[in-house]
Design a protein around this motif. Structure first.
Motif, PDB file in Angstrom:
ATOM      1  N   LYS A  24       1.260  -1.140  -0.327  1.00 37.85           N
ATOM      2  CA  LYS A  24       0.458  -0.172   0.169  1.00 37.85           C
ATOM      3  C   LYS A  24       0.801   1.468   0.268  1.00 37.85           C
ATOM      4  N   LEU A  25       2.016   1.204   0.027  1.00 39.00           N
ATOM      5  CA  LEU A  25       2.776   2.236  -0.010  1.00 39.00           C
ATOM      6  C   LEU A  25       3.362   2.802  -0.947  1.00 39.00           C
ATOM      7  N   LYS A  26       3.108   1.965  -2.235  1.00 39.63           N
ATOM      8  CA  LYS A  26       2.682   2.657  -4.273  1.00 39.63           C
ATOM      9  C   LYS A  26       1.496   3.543  -3.983  1.00 39.63           C
ATOM     10  N   SER A  27       0.614   3.638  -3.027  1.00 38.68           N
ATOM     11  CA  SER A  27      -0.624   4.628  -3.215  1.00 38.68           C
ATOM     12  C   SER A  27      -0.614   6.269  -2.515  1.00 38.68           C
ATOM     13  N   ILE A  28       1.169   6.063  -2.021  1.00 40.77           N
ATOM     14  CA  ILE A  28       0.756   7.338  -0.940  1.00 40.77           C
ATOM     15  C   ILE A  28       1.671   7.801  -2.518  1.00 40.77           C
ATOM     16  N   ASN A  29       1.249   9.655  -2.505  1.00 45.64           N
ATOM     17  CA  ASN A  29       2.009  10.667  -3.313  1.00 45.64           C
ATOM     18  C   ASN A  29       3.607  10.954  -2.676  1.00 45.64           C
ATOM     19  N   PHE A  30       4.339  10.899  -3.575  1.00 41.76           N
ATOM     20  CA  PHE A  30       5.066  11.630  -2.670  1.00 41.76           C
ATOM     21  C   PHE A  30       6.241  12.746  -3.263  1.00 41.76           C
ATOM     22  N   THR A  31       5.276  13.527  -3.733  1.00 47.18           N
ATOM     23  CA  THR A  31       5.441  14.372  -4.555  1.00 47.18           C
ATOM     24  C   THR A  31       6.283  15.520  -3.783  1.00 47.18           C
ATOM     25  N   SER A  32       6.131  15.537  -2.744  1.00 52.90           N
ATOM     26  CA  SER A  32       7.127  16.724  -1.222  1.00 52.90           C
ATOM     27  C   SER A  32       8.719  16.723  -1.261  1.00 52.90           C
ATOM     28  N   LEU A  33       9.226  14.836  -1.931  1.00 49.95           N
ATOM     29  CA  LEU A  33       9.940  14.505  -1.403  1.00 49.95           C
ATOM     30  C   LEU A  33      11.341  15.111  -2.557  1.00 49.95           C
ATOM     31  N   MET A  34      10.273  15.535  -4.180  1.00 50.66           N
ATOM     32  CA  MET A  34      11.013  15.111  -5.592  1.00 50.66           C
ATOM     33  C   MET A  34      12.460  16.301  -5.323  1.00 50.66           C
ATOM     34  N   ASN A  35      11.736  17.289  -4.152  1.00 50.96           N
ATOM     35  CA  ASN A  35      12.663  18.589  -4.938  1.00 50.96           C
ATOM     36  C   ASN A  35      13.144  18.858  -6.259  1.00 50.96           C
ATOM     37  N   GLY A  36      12.474  18.550  -6.936  1.00 50.51           N
ATOM     38  CA  GLY A  36      12.921  18.796  -8.483  1.00 50.51           C
ATOM     39  C   GLY A  36      13.858  17.654  -8.815  1.00 50.51           C
TER      40      GLY A  36
END
Length: 190
Positions: free
Chosen positions: A86-98
């Protein structure tokens, strides 16, 4: 005098923006905790110290993220946390930093003991764990190297590192984003 209310309004608006940014990080951590702790951990050892980590390969996919791969440093992690997919369903956009791709390491430390099975205690009655187990646990929290907590906890850490480097030719430096360790204490193992 007319500028004073405008200044207060502007400062209030700016503080709201800052607060919202911090909330996103808290929500991400909370989402990870919620996924991993959906199930009860069942352990049969009388004295434990397990250091596990999940490693997620995350790529940016438009405005969202895609978890390409989930691995763990010990197969025990998959057994103890069956909801890890279920970790796949989380949006990690805030960690990407470009960046377009990151590796996220989620360290998990599980420790505990059974009140009836304590053999060696410190002066305050807490169970003692041997030094090799503690060193291996500390290293395993963040290391991407495979490890078996159940069978290799008493290995000498230097011997383990030597064997890993000999077999896997592991690089000395690797880039990863890590979160604070998730600590799971089991008060009385039954």
């Amino acid at each position: 005098m007319k500028k004073f209310p405008f200044l207060i309004g502007f400062l209030s608006f700016m503080s709201t923006l800052t607060f919202c940014q911090k909330t996103k990080q808290v929500d991400l951590s909370t989402s990870i905790y919620n996924v991993l702790f959906e199930s009860n951990i069942k352990i049969k050892d009388s004295l434990i110290i397990y250091a596990l980590n999940f490693q997620l390969e995350i790529i940016k996919n438009g405005e969202k993220t895609l978890v390409n791969q989930i691995t763990a440093n010990d197969s025990l992690a998959f057994t103890l946390f069956p909801s890890y997919k279920k970790l796949k369903s989380i949006n990690f956009t805030s960690l990407m930093n470009g960046r377009k791709k990151i590796r996220l390491i989620i360290p998990i430390l599980i420790y505990g003991s059974s009140s009836g099975e304590k053999k060696h205690l410190d002066s305050e009655g807490r169970p003692l764990i041997n030094l090799e187990s503690a060193a291996n646990a500390a290293y395993s929290l963040y290391s991407p190297s495979k490890f078996n907590n159940l069978h290799n906890a008493n290995l000498n850490l230097l011997h383990r590192l030597y064997q890993q480097n000999k077999v896997f030719k592991e690089e000395a430096f690797w880039e990863a984003t890590t979160m604070n360790p998730i600590v799971y204490e089991i008060g009385n193992i039954k």
